[in-house]
Write a protein that holds these residues in place. Structure first.
Motif, PDB file in Angstrom:
ATOM      1  N   ALA A 295       2.956   0.293   9.434  1.00  0.00           N
ATOM      2  CA  ALA A 295       3.968   1.355   9.497  1.00  0.00           C
ATOM      3  C   ALA A 295       4.579   1.659   8.130  1.00  0.00           C
ATOM      4  O   ALA A 295       5.164   2.732   7.942  1.00  0.00           O
ATOM      5  N   PHE A 296       4.458   0.740   7.179  1.00  0.00           N
ATOM      6  CA  PHE A 296       5.071   0.913   5.866  1.00  0.00           C
ATOM      7  C   PHE A 296       4.067   1.323   4.789  1.00  0.00           C
ATOM      8  O   PHE A 296       4.449   1.567   3.646  1.00  0.00           O
ATOM      9  N   LEU A 297       2.792   1.404   5.143  1.00  0.00           N
ATOM     10  CA  LEU A 297       1.765   1.639   4.135  1.00  0.00           C
ATOM     11  C   LEU A 297       1.619   3.111   3.784  1.00  0.00           C
ATOM     12  O   LEU A 297       1.770   3.990   4.631  1.00  0.00           O
TER      13      LEU A 297
ATOM     14  N   PRO B 273      -1.240   5.798   1.712  1.00  0.00           N
ATOM     15  CA  PRO B 273      -2.709   5.808   1.599  1.00  0.00           C
ATOM     16  C   PRO B 273      -3.277   5.121   0.361  1.00  0.00           C
ATOM     17  O   PRO B 273      -4.375   4.560   0.416  1.00  0.00           O
ATOM     18  N   ASP B 274      -2.557   5.155  -0.760  1.00  0.00           N
ATOM     19  CA  ASP B 274      -3.120   4.574  -1.985  1.00  0.00           C
ATOM     20  C   ASP B 274      -2.538   3.200  -2.321  1.00  0.00           C
ATOM     21  O   ASP B 274      -2.737   2.685  -3.427  1.00  0.00           O
ATOM     22  N   ASP B 275      -1.820   2.587  -1.407  1.00  0.00           N
ATOM     23  CA  ASP B 275      -1.270   1.251  -1.643  1.00  0.00           C
ATOM     24  C   ASP B 275      -2.396   0.242  -1.869  1.00  0.00           C
ATOM     25  O   ASP B 275      -3.455   0.305  -1.231  1.00  0.00           O
ATOM     26  N   ILE B 276      -2.147  -0.690  -2.759  1.00  0.00           N
ATOM     27  CA  ILE B 276      -3.020  -1.849  -2.929  1.00  0.00           C
ATOM     28  C   ILE B 276      -2.328  -3.040  -2.277  1.00  0.00           C
ATOM     29  O   ILE B 276      -1.193  -3.368  -2.618  1.00  0.00           O
ATOM     30  N   ILE B 277      -3.004  -3.682  -1.326  1.00  0.00           N
ATOM     31  CA  ILE B 277      -2.415  -4.775  -0.558  1.00  0.00           C
ATOM     32  C   ILE B 277      -2.961  -6.099  -1.081  1.00  0.00           C
ATOM     33  O   ILE B 277      -4.179  -6.274  -1.205  1.00  0.00           O
TER      34      ILE B 277
ATOM     35  N   VAL C 166      -6.671   0.905   8.923  1.00  0.00           N
ATOM     36  CA  VAL C 166      -6.195   0.847   7.540  1.00  0.00           C
ATOM     37  C   VAL C 166      -7.398   0.759   6.601  1.00  0.00           C
ATOM     38  O   VAL C 166      -8.220  -0.146   6.723  1.00  0.00           O
ATOM     39  N   LYS C 167      -7.482   1.696   5.653  1.00  0.00           N
ATOM     40  CA  LYS C 167      -8.619   1.758   4.736  1.00  0.00           C
ATOM     41  C   LYS C 167      -8.233   1.382   3.311  1.00  0.00           C
ATOM     42  O   LYS C 167      -9.058   1.473   2.397  1.00  0.00           O
TER      43      LYS C 167
END
Length: 205
Positions: free
Chosen positions: A119-121, A123-127, A146-147
């Protein structure tokens, strides 16, 4: 620049100028400089399994702490993480206390973390996921669609194939690791142990 999202078992207390532990110190400094999100267990336990996350903001960093139910704390944290994975990965089969309910709790919390985190992500976040408590997290994130790029770092040893195979859940653990785009280990021996396990077991299983 892509936002950095750190996920660990316990979210850091960024209200304090000093942190305890090498992981918290290093990651907190990097996140303060870059900005992003730190997600993890809030440290709180209660009866409700669906409690709302605790969200705080410190300059460029947002922390998201998810409470655990007493059952989840017992089965996921005290049970599978600390009574199975920790001794197993440290080559101490004699200390492993395996119970089927522990793995169910481990998977349940990893799934709950994935749902709450998604819910907090953006599209370009790095996890960047930390340590043995959350090996299955990427698998559940992928199942939610989640991609994002997801990395994982293991801060304890990774056992050789014969020890890992002693766990009834070894296939789920390795399949979970393979859902990450990048896996980091402490030593070349740990890397070799995973590669050997993949060569000896994955194709057969």
């Amino acid at each position: 620049m892509s936002r950095l999202v750190i996920v660990s078992n316990r979210v850091a207390d960024l209200s304090s100028p000093t942190q305890s532990g090498g992981l918290a110190v290093g990651l907190a400094d990097a996140l303060r400089e870059r900005g992003g999100v730190w997600f993890g267990w809030s440290g709180e336990t209660g009866e409700a399994a669906d409690a709302e996350p605790v969200i705080e903001t410190f300059d460029k960093v947002r922390t998201v702490g998810l409470p655990l139910s007493q059952k989840d704390y017992s089965e996921y944290y005290l049970g599978y993480s600390n009574s199975v994975l920790w001794p197993l990965f440290h080559y101490r089969l004699d200390l492993v206390d395996y119970r089927p309910a522990y793995f169910k709790g481990y998977a349940r919390v990893n799934r709950a973390f994935a749902r709450a985190l998604a819910a907090f992500l953006e599209p370009d976040d790095i996890i960047w996921v930390q340590d043995y408590h959350l090996i299955l997290l990427a698998d559940f994130l992928r199942k939610l669609g989640v991609k994002n790029r997801i990395g994982f770092f293991l801060h304890i040893p990774f056992p050789p194939p014969d020890l890992l195979a002693a766990s009834p859940n070894h296939k789920a653990l390795v399949d979970g690791l393979f859902q990450y785009d990048l896996i980091g280990f402490q030593t070349h021996t740990d890397v070799g142990n995973l590669m050997r396990f993949a060569e000896e077991h994955v194709a057969v299983d």
